[in-house]
Design a protein around this motif. Structure first.
Motif, PDB file in Angstrom:
ATOM      1  N   GLY A  95       0.782  -1.233  -0.068  1.00  0.00           N
ATOM      2  CA  GLY A  95      -0.002  -0.252   0.105  1.00  0.00           C
ATOM      3  C   GLY A  95       0.894   1.346   0.114  1.00  0.00           C
ATOM      4  N   GLN A  96       1.850   1.284   0.646  1.00  0.00           N
ATOM      5  CA  GLN A  96       2.807   2.388   0.920  1.00  0.00           C
ATOM      6  C   GLN A  96       3.437   2.483  -0.731  1.00  0.00           C
ATOM      7  OE1 GLN A  96       5.483   1.409   4.011  1.00  0.00           O
ATOM      8  NE2 GLN A  96       3.930   2.333   5.639  1.00  0.00           N
ATOM      9  N   ILE A  97       3.906   1.565  -1.107  1.00  0.00           N
ATOM     10  CA  ILE A  97       4.673   1.705  -2.548  1.00  0.00           C
ATOM     11  C   ILE A  97       3.497   2.057  -3.618  1.00  0.00           C
ATOM     12  CG2 ILE A  97       5.754   0.192  -4.315  1.00  0.00           C
ATOM     13  CD1 ILE A  97       6.924  -1.593  -2.260  1.00  0.00           C
ATOM     14  N   ALA A  98       2.230   1.590  -3.596  1.00  0.00           N
ATOM     15  CA  ALA A  98       1.331   1.928  -4.370  1.00  0.00           C
ATOM     16  C   ALA A  98       1.008   3.714  -4.189  1.00  0.00           C
ATOM     17  CB  ALA A  98       0.159   1.297  -4.378  1.00  0.00           C
ATOM     18  N   THR A  99       0.928   4.186  -2.930  1.00  0.00           N
ATOM     19  CA  THR A  99       0.789   5.474  -2.730  1.00  0.00           C
ATOM     20  C   THR A  99       1.791   6.354  -3.164  1.00  0.00           C
ATOM     21  OG1 THR A  99      -0.460   4.884  -0.702  1.00  0.00           O
ATOM     22  CG2 THR A  99       0.408   7.267  -1.012  1.00  0.00           C
ATOM     23  N   ARG A 100       2.920   5.721  -3.157  1.00  0.00           N
ATOM     24  CA  ARG A 100       4.161   6.727  -3.586  1.00  0.00           C
ATOM     25  C   ARG A 100       4.196   6.695  -4.956  1.00  0.00           C
ATOM     26  NH1 ARG A 100       9.462   5.708  -0.592  1.00  0.00           N
ATOM     27  NH2 ARG A 100       8.216   6.654   1.164  1.00  0.00           N
ATOM     28  N   VAL A 101       3.932   5.407  -5.830  1.00  0.00           N
ATOM     29  CA  VAL A 101       3.860   5.596  -7.182  1.00  0.00           C
ATOM     30  C   VAL A 101       3.072   6.377  -7.785  1.00  0.00           C
ATOM     31  CG1 VAL A 101       3.586   4.231  -9.175  1.00  0.00           C
ATOM     32  CG2 VAL A 101       5.493   3.368  -7.381  1.00  0.00           C
ATOM     33  N   THR A 102       1.837   6.543  -7.171  1.00  0.00           N
ATOM     34  CA  THR A 102       0.663   7.431  -7.549  1.00  0.00           C
ATOM     35  C   THR A 102       1.013   8.754  -7.517  1.00  0.00           C
ATOM     36  OG1 THR A 102      -1.077   5.395  -7.045  1.00  0.00           O
ATOM     37  CG2 THR A 102      -1.670   7.694  -7.180  1.00  0.00           C
ATOM     38  N   LYS A 103       1.659   9.293  -6.409  1.00  0.00           N
ATOM     39  CA  LYS A 103       1.936  10.690  -6.121  1.00  0.00           C
ATOM     40  C   LYS A 103       3.148  11.008  -7.147  1.00  0.00           C
ATOM     41  CE  LYS A 103       3.601  13.785  -2.966  1.00  0.00           C
ATOM     42  NZ  LYS A 103       4.394  14.607  -3.914  1.00  0.00           N
ATOM     43  N   GLN A 104       3.964  10.053  -7.480  1.00  0.00           N
ATOM     44  CA  GLN A 104       4.964  10.298  -8.434  1.00  0.00           C
ATOM     45  C   GLN A 104       4.424  10.479  -9.784  1.00  0.00           C
ATOM     46  OE1 GLN A 104       7.901   7.093  -8.006  1.00  0.00           O
ATOM     47  NE2 GLN A 104       8.876   8.432  -6.360  1.00  0.00           N
ATOM     48  N   ASN A 105       3.264   9.683 -10.237  1.00  0.00           N
ATOM     49  CA  ASN A 105       2.670   9.986 -11.508  1.00  0.00           C
ATOM     50  C   ASN A 105       1.940  11.067 -11.500  1.00  0.00           C
ATOM     51  OD1 ASN A 105       3.927   7.471 -12.405  1.00  0.00           O
ATOM     52  ND2 ASN A 105       2.006   6.166 -11.808  1.00  0.00           N
ATOM     53  N   LEU A 106       1.217  11.528 -10.518  1.00  0.00           N
ATOM     54  CA  LEU A 106       0.584  12.563 -10.419  1.00  0.00           C
ATOM     55  C   LEU A 106       1.342  13.816 -10.488  1.00  0.00           C
ATOM     56  CD1 LEU A 106      -2.157  11.956  -7.695  1.00  0.00           C
ATOM     57  CD2 LEU A 106      -2.477  12.017 -10.317  1.00  0.00           C
ATOM     58  N   ASP A 107       2.645  13.890  -9.906  1.00  0.00           N
ATOM     59  CA  ASP A 107       3.513  14.834  -9.988  1.00  0.00           C
ATOM     60  C   ASP A 107       4.083  15.183 -11.405  1.00  0.00           C
ATOM     61  OD1 ASP A 107       3.329  15.685  -7.430  1.00  0.00           O
ATOM     62  OD2 ASP A 107       5.012  14.563  -6.679  1.00  0.00           O
ATOM     63  N   ALA A 108       4.339  14.028 -11.965  1.00  0.00           N
ATOM     64  CA  ALA A 108       4.916  13.831 -13.512  1.00  0.00           C
ATOM     65  C   ALA A 108       3.788  14.649 -14.394  1.00  0.00           C
ATOM     66  CB  ALA A 108       5.323  12.763 -13.902  1.00  0.00           C
ATOM     67  N   GLU A 109       2.438  14.074 -14.267  1.00  0.00           N
ATOM     68  CA  GLU A 109       1.546  14.749 -14.855  1.00  0.00           C
ATOM     69  C   GLU A 109       1.128  16.228 -14.762  1.00  0.00           C
ATOM     70  OE1 GLU A 109      -0.427  13.265 -17.227  1.00  0.00           O
ATOM     71  OE2 GLU A 109       0.818  11.455 -17.171  1.00  0.00           O
ATOM     72  N   LYS A 110       1.230  16.550 -13.650  1.00  0.00           N
ATOM     73  CA  LYS A 110       1.230  18.053 -13.329  1.00  0.00           C
ATOM     74  C   LYS A 110       2.563  18.829 -13.898  1.00  0.00           C
ATOM     75  CE  LYS A 110       1.502  21.330  -9.420  1.00  0.00           C
ATOM     76  NZ  LYS A 110       1.830  21.418  -7.951  1.00  0.00           N
ATOM     77  N   PHE A 111       3.665  18.311 -13.988  1.00  0.00           N
ATOM     78  CA  PHE A 111       4.665  18.985 -14.561  1.00  0.00           C
ATOM     79  C   PHE A 111       4.568  19.132 -16.018  1.00  0.00           C
ATOM     80  CE2 PHE A 111       8.816  18.580 -16.633  1.00  0.00           C
ATOM     81  CZ  PHE A 111       9.446  19.910 -16.266  1.00  0.00           C
ATOM     82  N   ALA A 112       3.949  18.186 -16.554  1.00  0.00           N
ATOM     83  CA  ALA A 112       3.654  17.945 -18.028  1.00  0.00           C
ATOM     84  C   ALA A 112       2.720  18.954 -18.652  1.00  0.00           C
ATOM     85  CB  ALA A 112       3.247  16.703 -18.616  1.00  0.00           C
ATOM     86  N   VAL A 113       1.522  19.167 -17.736  1.00  0.00           N
ATOM     87  CA  VAL A 113       0.636  20.217 -18.088  1.00  0.00           C
ATOM     88  C   VAL A 113       1.112  21.393 -17.916  1.00  0.00           C
ATOM     89  CG1 VAL A 113      -1.557  21.313 -17.203  1.00  0.00           C
ATOM     90  CG2 VAL A 113      -1.151  18.522 -17.629  1.00  0.00           C
ATOM     91  N   GLN A 114       1.954  21.814 -16.858  1.00  0.00           N
ATOM     92  CA  GLN A 114       2.370  23.053 -16.737  1.00  0.00           C
ATOM     93  C   GLN A 114       3.487  23.309 -17.938  1.00  0.00           C
ATOM     94  OE1 GLN A 114       4.046  22.926 -12.763  1.00  0.00           O
ATOM     95  NE2 GLN A 114       2.168  23.693 -11.631  1.00  0.00           N
TER      96      GLN A 114
END
Length: 62
Positions: free
Chosen positions: A20-39
């Protein structure tokens, strides 16, 4: 419940918690990458073609 069953269940719970901790961390990293791409795609709006004073800060004192 015998000792091996208790140990096995504790280890299973720890494994699930780690997953669960790994899944949370990977999801956060993916969301941060998407946010950077949109910006990056949107960028900051350019004011190069606007008239003087347009798009600046508004200092309204009543």
């Amino acid at each position: 419940m015998d000792m091996m069953s208790m140990v096995s269940s504790i280890l299973s719970m720890q494994q699930g918690n780690l997953q669960g901790q790994i899944a949370t961390r990977v999801t956060k990293q993916n969301l941060d990458a998407e946010k950077f791409a949109v910006q990056t795609l949107l960028g900051t709006p350019s004011t190069a073609n606007l008239g003087p004073g347009v798009g600046g800060n508004l200092n309204a004192v009543a």
